[in-house]
Design an enzyme around this catalytic site. Structure first.
Site, short mmCIF file in Angstrom:
data_model
loop_
_atom_site.label_atom_id
_atom_site.label_comp_id
_atom_site.label_asym_id
_atom_site.label_seq_id
_atom_site.Cartn_x
_atom_site.Cartn_y
_atom_site.Cartn_z
N GLU A 220 48.00 95.36 -22.16
CA GLU A 220 47.19 95.08 -20.97
C GLU A 220 45.72 95.43 -21.20
O GLU A 220 44.82 94.72 -20.75
CB GLU A 220 47.73 95.85 -19.77
CG GLU A 220 49.14 95.47 -19.34
CD GLU A 220 49.21 94.12 -18.64
OE1 GLU A 220 48.17 93.43 -18.54
OE2 GLU A 220 50.31 93.74 -18.21
N ASP B 28 56.58 85.98 -23.49
CA ASP B 28 55.74 84.80 -23.25
C ASP B 28 54.56 84.62 -24.21
O ASP B 28 54.50 83.66 -24.98
CB ASP B 28 55.26 84.77 -21.80
CG ASP B 28 54.79 86.13 -21.29
OD1 ASP B 28 54.61 87.05 -22.11
OD2 ASP B 28 54.60 86.27 -20.07
N GLU C 165 58.92 84.32 -7.93
CA GLU C 165 58.76 84.87 -9.27
C GLU C 165 59.89 84.47 -10.21
O GLU C 165 59.65 84.13 -11.36
CB GLU C 165 58.70 86.41 -9.20
CG GLU C 165 57.35 86.95 -8.84
CD GLU C 165 56.39 86.91 -10.01
OE1 GLU C 165 56.58 87.67 -10.97
OE2 GLU C 165 55.46 86.09 -9.97
N GLU D 281 50.10 81.05 -13.93
CA GLU D 281 50.67 80.23 -15.01
C GLU D 281 50.87 78.77 -14.62
O GLU D 281 50.71 77.88 -15.47
CB GLU D 281 51.99 80.84 -15.48
CG GLU D 281 51.85 82.15 -16.20
CD GLU D 281 51.64 83.33 -15.28
OE1 GLU D 281 51.21 84.40 -15.77
OE2 GLU D 281 51.90 83.20 -14.06
#
EC number: 3.2.1.-
Length: 601
Positions: free
Chosen positions: A183, A318, A432, A504
């Site tokens: 992150e 991902d 989600e 996304e």
């Protein structure tokens, strides 16, 4: 404004202007060979910069050698963006696009002003209470993450103020017991690098070097594998470190940022660090239980990337896949290993993870799911995730870069699967995570075996709930589950009903639009934007919501992660902008939507 200061700088110092022009030329080549560049741009004093705190720490496990950046002419990739955008030829459509862009900008500006007034320097604004949150070091994640959005939206006074504040961040102090390296990398290092690529302000490159030196210390382990959840306090005290268990995305999503930093500074140490990870992944890609894909968990201590039975395309994996074609673009194709890894991965994913669901109107769409290696073979878990919606855009980008025309059809269907899923929920916003009833493997549009069958859907609802679909009264039981769980037709369960301001879906719509020029995609994006803003808007900004399946307005959460400003609103703004603004033929985005310059010649 920064642009005014630059004009004054050139007027007073012509030699500096010539130097800057020379450097920008090489920046667009992708490599700068002048070390310690940060002290010579943006009005900073000239002369050598002192090493950062993190660079001065003793190294316990120095690498035996440092691999240089790849050299030679970059590959001449095909054009990524469409040759024409039909909607741009219609004056009314252009006016409508500009109006929509202005509305998106207003939503961003409202949130930014609230952050500036109530949470300046904190990681996040709490959009309901007006409080602050600091999950990413307390260094101002929203501030740094949104720098390039400010520049792209031409909010230059706000950009100047934010850069001045960001230049004061102290990356040696935090209250967090450990740091999430992934992150920190995508938000802080990516944010500084992108804002520097766009503006040329040397203060940003200096901060990028500081963050890069800090994160580089997380690689100071016996085998030079990075620590994903890192005790930086112990590292600062000089303690020795060992890498441990980590998620695939956490260790495989450092390559773009580290490589770009090496390209800009001429110091190859960061590129060398991440290339060791890529080499380990490449060496083990064919020996996993699902050759071509990597399992969710890796062992940094032993550098094992091929042990595990769960293979996902969304959460926890991902961006490991996303960075394969993007690294090829960023390095100008000088490292063929990234294309090879991508092609093996996408071929395996299309075969085992991507499926066509049963839908009420027999829509010809695809969803990206999970795969499990079992004793009897590979088993599909038909779970869809908002996080996995990036796959359509990634495949469209790679199809153009690598000339894989056969990938454009699944790319299109994946994007349209996410558009359809948004529309399927009552508020026009996707949940989600959910599951659907898959069509039989290999079924295509028009096949009888993939036509809508309500009875088959209800049987899958029962199976997903752990019920016997052949028991007496099963139809009524299925109806009860569908009503209680508020399942739209086609969905067999919803495991996470929230929407947390994720980007996304709009990311892939944006990429597919830039690749194809399709006129319907901006309209789909506008529907998506208005639906999201309607349920998330607060007095101060925008907030995540708890349950998008409720018939009433969803309850909001006091949360607004920095990616709302860094990614989601940026992609909405760009799809309603001139297609040459941040052209995909000139830039490549990291997973936090930070555009980095590609080598042009």
């Amino acid at each position: 404004m920064l642009s005014v200061r630059r004009r004054g700088f050139f007027a007073l110092f012509p030699a500096a202007a010539i130097l800057l022009l020379f450097l920008v030329t090489y920046l667009r080549e992708g490599v700068v060979t002048v070390p310690k560049l940060s002290g010579r741009l943006g009005g900073l004093p000239s002369g050598d910069e002192e090493p950062t705190f993190w660079a001065r720490l003793p190294v316990h496990y120095p690498p035996s050698h440092i691999r240089p950046l790849p050299t030679g002419k970059p590959v001449r990739y095909p054009r990524v963006q469409a040759a024409t955008f039909p909607v741009e030829k219609d004056p009314d459509a252009r006016a409508r696009r500009r109006e929509r862009r202005a509305i998106v900008r207003d939503v961003f500006h409202k949130a930014w002003l609230s952050y500036r007034e109530l949470a300046w320097g904190a990681d996040e604004l709490a959009p309901l209470s007006g409080g602050t949150k600091n999950p990413f070091g307390g260094w101002g994640a929203t501030l740094v993450d949104a720098l390039d959005t400010l520049w792209i939206m031409n909010l230059r006074p706000e950009f100047d103020e934010a850069v001045a504040r960001a230049a004061t961040i102290n990356f040696t102090s935090t209250d967090l017991p450990e740091l999430n390296v992934f992150e920190t990398n995508i938000r802080y290092l990516g944010g500084f690098l992108s804002a520097y690529d766009l503006s040329g302000d040397g203060r940003l490159l200096r901060k990028a070097v500081e963050v890069g030196d800090m994160l580089y210390k997380a690689f100071d382990t016996p085998n030079r594998m990075p620590i994903a959840r890192w005790d930086l306090h112990a590292a600062a005290r000089g303690a020795e470190q060992v890498a441990g268990k980590a998620l695939l995305a956490e260790v495989a999503t450092l390559s773009m940022e580290f490589t770009r930093l090496s390209m800009l500074t001429g110091d190859p140490k960061w590129f060398d660090a991440v290339q060791r990870v890529a080499d380990a992944m490449a060496a083990q890609q064919d020996s996993t239980a699902l050759p071509g894909l990597w399992p969710l968990e890796v062992d940094g201590k032993t550098a094992v990337f091929n042990s595990g039975s769960v293979f996902a395309l969304g959460a926890m994996a991902d961006s490991a896949y996303e960075y394969l074609p993007k690294m090829a673009a960023l390095t100008g194709g000088r490292l063929p290993v990234y294309r090879r890894m991508y092609e093996k991965a996408v071929d395996a994913a299309v075969k085992h993870n991507i499926f066509r669901p049963l839908t009420p109107a027999d829509e010809d769409i695809l969803i990206a799911g999970n795969a499990h290696a079992k004793e009897h073979g590979i088993e599909l878990e038909p779970q869809g995730q908002h996080l996995a919606c990036f796959w359509g855009g990634m495949m469209a980008l790679a199809a153009r870069l690598f000339g894989r025309d056969e990938d454009m059809e699944p790319a299109r269907k994946l994007v349209e699967g996410c558009i359809w899923t948004y529309r399927a929920f009552p508020h026009g916003v996707m949940a989600e995570a959910f599951t659907m009833a898959p069509c039989p493997a290999g079924a295509v549009a028009g096949d009888d075996e993939c036509r809508w069958d309500e009875a088959a859907w209800k049987r899958e609802v029962l199976r997903r709930a752990g019920k016997d679909p052949d028991a007496a009264g099963s139809d009524a039981e299925a109806d009860a589950i569908i009503k209680k769980d508020r399942l739209p037709e086609g969905f067999t369960s919803i495991s996470d009903r929230a929407y947390v301001l994720r980007p996304e879906a709009i990311e892939s719509i944006f990429v597919l639009y830039r690749v194809t020029g399709r006129e319907d995609l901006p309209e789909a994006a506008w529907d998506m934007f208005t639906a999201i803003d309607r349920v998330t808007s607060t007095e101060l900004a925008n907030a995540a919501v708890r349950d998008v399946t409720t018939p009433e307005t969803p309850e909001q959460k006091d949360s607004m992660e920095s990616f709302w400003l860094a990614e989601t609103l940026k992609y909405f703004y760009l799809i309603f902008s001139d297609p040459e603004l941040i052209s995909l033929d000139e830039y490549v985005f990291n997973t936090e939507a930070h555009p980095f310059l590609r080598p042009l010649k």
